[in-house]
Design a protein around this motif. Structure first.
Motif, PDB file in Angstrom:
ATOM      1  N   SER A 219     -24.804 -36.791  45.509  1.00  0.00           N
ATOM      2  CA  SER A 219     -24.408 -36.081  44.294  1.00  0.00           C
ATOM      3  C   SER A 219     -25.506 -35.131  43.811  1.00  0.00           C
ATOM      4  O   SER A 219     -26.605 -35.575  43.459  1.00  0.00           O
ATOM      5  CB  SER A 219     -24.079 -37.091  43.188  1.00  0.00           C
ATOM      6  N   ASP A 220     -25.195 -33.837  43.772  1.00  0.00           N
ATOM      7  CA  ASP A 220     -26.131 -32.865  43.201  1.00  0.00           C
ATOM      8  C   ASP A 220     -26.359 -33.157  41.723  1.00  0.00           C
ATOM      9  O   ASP A 220     -27.476 -33.029  41.219  1.00  0.00           O
ATOM     10  CB  ASP A 220     -25.570 -31.445  43.371  1.00  0.00           C
ATOM     11  N   LYS A 221     -25.286 -33.550  41.033  1.00  0.00           N
ATOM     12  CA  LYS A 221     -25.370 -33.813  39.601  1.00  0.00           C
ATOM     13  C   LYS A 221     -26.312 -34.980  39.322  1.00  0.00           C
ATOM     14  O   LYS A 221     -27.159 -34.911  38.421  1.00  0.00           O
ATOM     15  CB  LYS A 221     -23.974 -34.116  39.053  1.00  0.00           C
ATOM     16  N   PHE A 222     -26.173 -36.063  40.086  1.00  0.00           N
ATOM     17  CA  PHE A 222     -27.031 -37.231  39.896  1.00  0.00           C
ATOM     18  C   PHE A 222     -28.486 -36.872  40.171  1.00  0.00           C
ATOM     19  O   PHE A 222     -29.389 -37.253  39.409  1.00  0.00           O
ATOM     20  CB  PHE A 222     -26.579 -38.366  40.822  1.00  0.00           C
ATOM     21  N   ALA A 223     -28.733 -36.147  41.251  1.00  0.00           N
ATOM     22  CA  ALA A 223     -30.101 -35.772  41.599  1.00  0.00           C
ATOM     23  C   ALA A 223     -30.730 -34.902  40.523  1.00  0.00           C
ATOM     24  O   ALA A 223     -31.902 -35.058  40.172  1.00  0.00           O
ATOM     25  CB  ALA A 223     -30.113 -35.052  42.943  1.00  0.00           C
ATOM     26  N   LYS A 224     -29.957 -33.994  39.981  1.00  0.00           N
ATOM     27  CA  LYS A 224     -30.465 -33.082  38.957  1.00  0.00           C
ATOM     28  C   LYS A 224     -30.731 -33.796  37.643  1.00  0.00           C
ATOM     29  O   LYS A 224     -31.789 -33.615  37.029  1.00  0.00           O
ATOM     30  CB  LYS A 224     -29.471 -31.941  38.742  1.00  0.00           C
ATOM     31  N   GLU A 225     -29.785 -34.624  37.207  1.00  0.00           N
ATOM     32  CA  GLU A 225     -29.885 -35.241  35.894  1.00  0.00           C
ATOM     33  C   GLU A 225     -30.761 -36.486  35.868  1.00  0.00           C
ATOM     34  O   GLU A 225     -31.414 -36.767  34.855  1.00  0.00           O
ATOM     35  CB  GLU A 225     -28.478 -35.600  35.393  1.00  0.00           C
ATOM     36  N   LEU A 227     -33.026 -37.485  38.554  1.00  0.00           N
ATOM     37  CA  LEU A 227     -34.209 -37.477  39.408  1.00  0.00           C
ATOM     38  C   LEU A 227     -35.006 -36.186  39.301  1.00  0.00           C
ATOM     39  O   LEU A 227     -35.678 -35.770  40.242  1.00  0.00           O
ATOM     40  CB  LEU A 227     -33.796 -37.742  40.860  1.00  0.00           C
ATOM     41  N   GLY A 228     -34.892 -35.548  38.150  1.00  0.00           N
ATOM     42  CA  GLY A 228     -35.737 -34.393  37.879  1.00  0.00           C
ATOM     43  C   GLY A 228     -35.513 -33.206  38.776  1.00  0.00           C
ATOM     44  O   GLY A 228     -36.464 -32.465  39.085  1.00  0.00           O
ATOM     45  N   GLY A 229     -34.275 -32.998  39.207  1.00  0.00           N
ATOM     46  CA  GLY A 229     -33.974 -31.808  39.997  1.00  0.00           C
ATOM     47  C   GLY A 229     -34.209 -31.948  41.484  1.00  0.00           C
ATOM     48  O   GLY A 229     -34.231 -30.947  42.212  1.00  0.00           O
ATOM     49  N   MET A 230     -34.414 -33.163  41.975  1.00  0.00           N
ATOM     50  CA  MET A 230     -34.565 -33.364  43.417  1.00  0.00           C
ATOM     51  C   MET A 230     -33.290 -32.971  44.144  1.00  0.00           C
ATOM     52  O   MET A 230     -32.200 -32.982  43.577  1.00  0.00           O
ATOM     53  CB  MET A 230     -34.876 -34.836  43.711  1.00  0.00           C
ATOM     54  N   ASP A 231     -33.413 -32.620  45.420  1.00  0.00           N
ATOM     55  CA  ASP A 231     -32.234 -32.356  46.235  1.00  0.00           C
ATOM     56  C   ASP A 231     -31.527 -33.674  46.525  1.00  0.00           C
ATOM     57  O   ASP A 231     -32.170 -34.716  46.663  1.00  0.00           O
ATOM     58  CB  ASP A 231     -32.621 -31.697  47.558  1.00  0.00           C
ATOM     59  N   LYS A 232     -30.207 -33.616  46.632  1.00  0.00           N
ATOM     60  CA  LYS A 232     -29.474 -34.825  46.981  1.00  0.00           C
ATOM     61  C   LYS A 232     -29.835 -35.262  48.396  1.00  0.00           C
ATOM     62  O   LYS A 232     -30.213 -34.441  49.247  1.00  0.00           O
ATOM     63  CB  LYS A 232     -27.972 -34.598  46.852  1.00  0.00           C
ATOM     64  N   VAL A 233     -29.698 -36.553  48.655  1.00  0.00           N
ATOM     65  CA  VAL A 233     -29.985 -37.087  49.983  1.00  0.00           C
ATOM     66  C   VAL A 233     -28.922 -36.656  50.972  1.00  0.00           C
ATOM     67  O   VAL A 233     -29.203 -36.304  52.117  1.00  0.00           O
ATOM     68  CB  VAL A 233     -30.081 -38.628  49.935  1.00  0.00           C
ATOM     69  N   GLY A 234     -27.651 -36.668  50.531  1.00  0.00           N
ATOM     70  CA  GLY A 234     -26.556 -36.245  51.403  1.00  0.00           C
ATOM     71  C   GLY A 234     -25.619 -37.385  51.749  1.00  0.00           C
ATOM     72  O   GLY A 234     -25.831 -38.533  51.342  1.00  0.00           O
ATOM     73  N   PRO A 235     -24.575 -37.092  52.500  1.00  0.00           N
ATOM     74  CA  PRO A 235     -23.592 -38.125  52.861  1.00  0.00           C
ATOM     75  C   PRO A 235     -24.197 -39.160  53.799  1.00  0.00           C
ATOM     76  O   PRO A 235     -25.007 -38.840  54.659  1.00  0.00           O
ATOM     77  CB  PRO A 235     -22.481 -37.326  53.543  1.00  0.00           C
ATOM     78  N   MET A 236     -23.791 -40.397  53.608  1.00  0.00           N
ATOM     79  CA  MET A 236     -24.315 -41.490  54.419  1.00  0.00           C
ATOM     80  C   MET A 236     -23.643 -41.496  55.798  1.00  0.00           C
ATOM     81  O   MET A 236     -22.420 -41.478  55.897  1.00  0.00           O
ATOM     82  CB  MET A 236     -24.047 -42.824  53.723  1.00  0.00           C
TER      83      MET A 236
END
Length: 297
Positions: A219-225, A227-236
């Motif tokens: 989730s881009d939204k989760f990473a941004k909100e 984790l301080g703007g980190m890139d998402k890890v991606g699909p498992m």
């Protein structure tokens, strides 16, 4: 002990005023507070059981009942196939000559799972007994030592514990999201991505919990909100993920699952010829853990 006495014992290490401070802690306690109380599967701070939190995570991340049942079925079928193939033979110590695990339902179907009623949020919840890990008895053990010590004792190591970390977050809203936070931070710390990982083993407390963590990692939204703007890890990559079942099917003896995860991940690396394994788990109190394992050459 009863909750009032437990609260006093938790506060005791913070007392700085000596005897008067300890006496103040004891004020208001009653004789009945000394009576034993059966352990509850509920968070001490919130009073909420994990199943309620799993239901809330399912709603937050859009995890459907069908998604949860399908993941639970995958766990049971994977564990049944692994046992039939003897893949767990060197990980289980027989008890009274029996090495079978009683909770695996390799014969189960989605139709059967769909008949179960909500176990926590009634009548509209999506978490059921079938897509939750069940209470079971068990124990685990492992040897952790330096490579030099292992060689001196005549042991051949299975793997290296290359890195690990613990995280914690809000025990009410994110009690079971520790793996997502842990994996984000561990991969950033080690400079790796999911493409570098060959084996992935997560604790399966609830199907909703696992799927919510996977959704958060993608989730881009989760990473941004969060984790301080980190890139998402991606699909498992599910072809690497808990392929031989997990806690939903094998069970979750409290305090024993971590060693099982590391052992299974290490053995998978050896069998599959991979280099790195990622292990993650949630825990009560909003705690999460992630570790990087490397196969011994």
């Amino acid at each position: 002990y009863q909750r009032p006495l437990r609260k006093a014992l938790i506060a005791a290490p913070k007392v700085k005023s000596g005897l008067p401070g300890y006496l103040k802690l004891l004020k208001g306690l009653k004789l009945k507070d000394l009576a034993p109380e059966a352990p509850a599967i509920a968070n001490f701070a919130t009073g909420e059981v994990m199943g309620h939190n799993a239901d809330r995570l399912a709603d937050r991340f859009g995890i459907s009942r069908a998604d949860q049942d399908a993941f639970a079925l995958r766990s049971h079928h994977g564990a049944a196939k692994a046992h039939a193939a003897g893949l767990y033979a060197d990980e289980i110590v027989p008890v009274a000559g029996n090495a079978l695990e009683g909770g695996i339902r390799g014969e189960s179907t989605l139709e059967k799972l769909s008949t179960l009623k909500p176990a926590f949020v009634k009548p509209y919840g999506t978490v059921t007994a079938a897509n939750s890990s069940y209470l079971t008895d068990g124990a685990s053990a492992c040897l952790i030592m330096s490579e030099e010590k292992a060689k001196a004792l005549g042991y051949r190591p299975k793997s290296y514990l290359r890195d690990y970390l613990f995280v914690s977050q809000d025990p009410f809203e994110e009690l079971l999201l520790g793996p997502a936070y842990g994996v984000y931070k561990l991969l950033k710390k080690t400079g790796l991505t999911l493409k570098d990982i060959d084996v992935i083993e997560f604790h399966e407390a609830f199907a909703a919990q696992v799927l919510a963590n996977l959704a958060a990692l993608d989730s881009d939204k989760f990473a941004k909100e969060k984790l301080g703007g980190m890139d998402k890890v991606g699909p498992m990559p599910m072809d690497k993920f808990n392929v031989h079942g997990g806690s939903l099917s094998i069970g979750h003896p409290f305090g024993a699952t971590g060693t099982r995860l590391v052992t299974t991940a290490s053995n998978r690396l050896i069998r599959e010829g991979g280099r790195f394994a990622l292990v993650a788990a949630c825990a009560d109190g909003g705690i999460g853990h992630a570790a990087l394992i490397e196969r011994y050459p």
